[in-house]
Design an enzyme around this catalytic site. Sequence first.
Site, PDB file in Angstrom:
ATOM      1  N   TYR A  86      45.157  48.582  38.779  1.00  0.00           N
ATOM      2  CA  TYR A  86      44.421  48.524  37.511  1.00  0.00           C
ATOM      3  C   TYR A  86      45.374  48.147  36.371  1.00  0.00           C
ATOM      4  O   TYR A  86      45.125  47.222  35.604  1.00  0.00           O
ATOM      5  CB  TYR A  86      43.789  49.896  37.275  1.00  0.00           C
ATOM      6  CG  TYR A  86      43.100  50.098  35.951  1.00  0.00           C
ATOM      7  CD1 TYR A  86      42.043  49.299  35.547  1.00  0.00           C
ATOM      8  CD2 TYR A  86      43.497  51.156  35.108  1.00  0.00           C
ATOM      9  CE1 TYR A  86      41.401  49.521  34.330  1.00  0.00           C
ATOM     10  CE2 TYR A  86      42.861  51.392  33.906  1.00  0.00           C
ATOM     11  CZ  TYR A  86      41.821  50.571  33.517  1.00  0.00           C
ATOM     12  OH  TYR A  86      41.189  50.795  32.327  1.00  0.00           O
TER      13      TYR A  86
ATOM     14  N   ASP B   6      25.238  42.271  34.261  1.00  0.00           N
ATOM     15  CA  ASP B   6      25.931  43.027  35.311  1.00  0.00           C
ATOM     16  C   ASP B   6      25.454  42.468  36.648  1.00  0.00           C
ATOM     17  O   ASP B   6      24.527  41.638  36.679  1.00  0.00           O
ATOM     18  CB  ASP B   6      25.594  44.530  35.212  1.00  0.00           C
ATOM     19  CG  ASP B   6      26.715  45.407  35.747  1.00  0.00           C
ATOM     20  OD1 ASP B   6      27.244  46.239  34.996  1.00  0.00           O
ATOM     21  OD2 ASP B   6      27.084  45.246  36.943  1.00  0.00           O
ATOM     22  N   ILE B   7      26.049  42.944  37.756  1.00  0.00           N
ATOM     23  CA  ILE B   7      25.517  42.558  39.071  1.00  0.00           C
ATOM     24  C   ILE B   7      24.538  43.616  39.573  1.00  0.00           C
ATOM     25  O   ILE B   7      23.876  43.419  40.573  1.00  0.00           O
ATOM     26  CB  ILE B   7      26.634  42.334  40.131  1.00  0.00           C
ATOM     27  CG1 ILE B   7      27.587  43.523  40.163  1.00  0.00           C
ATOM     28  CG2 ILE B   7      27.369  41.037  39.882  1.00  0.00           C
ATOM     29  CD1 ILE B   7      28.548  43.506  41.334  1.00  0.00           C
TER      30      ILE B   7
ATOM     31  N   LEU C 210      26.730  47.487  32.568  1.00  0.00           N
ATOM     32  CA  LEU C 210      26.136  48.779  32.956  1.00  0.00           C
ATOM     33  C   LEU C 210      27.199  49.840  33.226  1.00  0.00           C
ATOM     34  O   LEU C 210      26.899  50.891  33.787  1.00  0.00           O
ATOM     35  CB  LEU C 210      25.233  48.601  34.181  1.00  0.00           C
ATOM     36  CG  LEU C 210      24.025  47.686  33.967  1.00  0.00           C
ATOM     37  CD1 LEU C 210      23.167  47.598  35.226  1.00  0.00           C
ATOM     38  CD2 LEU C 210      23.163  48.144  32.784  1.00  0.00           C
ATOM     39  N   GLY C 211      28.421  49.577  32.824  1.00  0.00           N
ATOM     40  CA  GLY C 211      29.464  50.602  32.940  1.00  0.00           C
ATOM     41  C   GLY C 211      29.363  51.595  31.791  1.00  0.00           C
ATOM     42  O   GLY C 211      28.325  51.710  31.135  1.00  0.00           O
TER      43      GLY C 211
ATOM     44  N   GLY D 103      29.797  43.225  32.889  1.00  0.00           N
ATOM     45  CA  GLY D 103      29.989  44.614  33.320  1.00  0.00           C
ATOM     46  C   GLY D 103      29.252  45.570  32.400  1.00  0.00           C
ATOM     47  O   GLY D 103      29.714  46.674  32.102  1.00  0.00           O
TER      48      GLY D 103
HETATM   49  N1  SER Z   1      39.899  55.585  31.568  1.00  0.00           N
HETATM   50  C1  SER Z   1      40.769  54.735  32.344  1.00  0.00           C
HETATM   51  C2  SER Z   1      41.144  55.369  33.622  1.00  0.00           C
HETATM   52  O1  SER Z   1      41.290  56.571  33.607  1.00  0.00           O
HETATM   53  C3  SER Z   1      42.016  54.419  31.590  1.00  0.00           C
HETATM   54  O2  SER Z   1      41.792  53.275  30.856  1.00  0.00           O
HETATM   55  O3  SER Z   1      41.351  54.699  34.584  1.00  0.00           O
END
Ligand code: SER
Length: 378
Positions: free
Chosen positions: A198, A91-92, A67-68, A65
């Site tokens: 998440y 990255d993909i 390129l995040g 990941g």
């Molecule tokens: N920055 C993240 C979000 O806001 C929290 O880890 O989802």
Amino acid sequence: MLSGVRVWVPLAATLFRTSCLGGCNRMRSPQFRGFSWSPRLISRWNTRDSIDLPNEDNPRILITGGLGQLGVGLAEILRKQYGKENVILSDIKKPPPEVYQCGPFVYADVLDYKNLRELVVNYRITWLVHYSALLSVVGEANVALARKINITGLHNVLDLALESCLRLFVPSTIGAFGPTSPRDPAPDLCVQRPRTIYGVSKVHGELMGEYLHHKYGLDFRCLRYPGVISANTQPGGGTTDYAVQIFHDALSTGHHECYLRADTRLPMMHIGDCHRATVEFMQAPECQLSLRTYNIAAMSFTPEEVATEIRKHVPHLKVTYNPDPVRQTIADSWPVRFDDSNARRDWGWKSMYGLEELVSDMLSSIHDKRTSAGLPVS
Ligand code: SER
């Protein structure tokens, strides 16, 4: 006598590694995906003293990941310490040309186990930094994809780390807490019942990593990041993103419309502190770690407080508040402050940026970027 020295010196070194550096030396033959490894043998190969083999002081690092918001910056720091060729960004997505110029970049899909394994073998990877994940807001908009990337992808990485005896870093987050967690401050160990996919996936990651550490000796390391604030990279769909956007708006239109209430307090951190914490934590000897998942803290602020600080430099900044129910509900369920005393005690964590330093650094970096791109500055 000489042969005794030959035997005992390496043995003593191995015993030292076993007691302090630990890791796979303590593994009890895990069997995953049909492979059964002899951990002692793997460990011998991975820690063997050699000029050209990666070792404890000279790791080969793969970043997923990449390129995040965080990958390119972390790679830059790690490359300065360990050499350009020893840090493989992946990255993909197809990266911009300048990413190729900075060092190795490869395609890696965390959902494709064979692809990941090939990279680990071919590049002789010893550390893996797993940054692939969907953040809180995009995760809620696409729960099935978040489950796939954040949980199935993580399982691939965990299996691979275990098989290949990797040191594995997986970030967690303020999002791993929920409305029933203590909020001010949230300690390392407490109730965690997040209400986003998440957060659920991150708690799952913390628990899986710790389980594999305790059962098989996986060198799993996890930091709970606050909202990360960076000038050169954009966050990708989180609840804390406003705290980056407000700086860009201050220097472009002079107006920021905030999707959170003015008094929503959240833990935040400058990207420089975030990278430094990650590198220092990865370098910490195993014997210093009393936990495998640590909170790290720097500052906590509300939109109104950061706006007030920005106005010291950009007095005409106007902020209007138009709370978005999804993001406001998420933010209200998160801690307002982190207790990071364990990280400070165990491996010497200390933040360098407070709100004042963060604001002046963000404004000057974005100002310079806009000026060199020929964009007007408000
Ligand atoms: N920055 C993240 C979000 O806001 C929290 O880890 O989802």
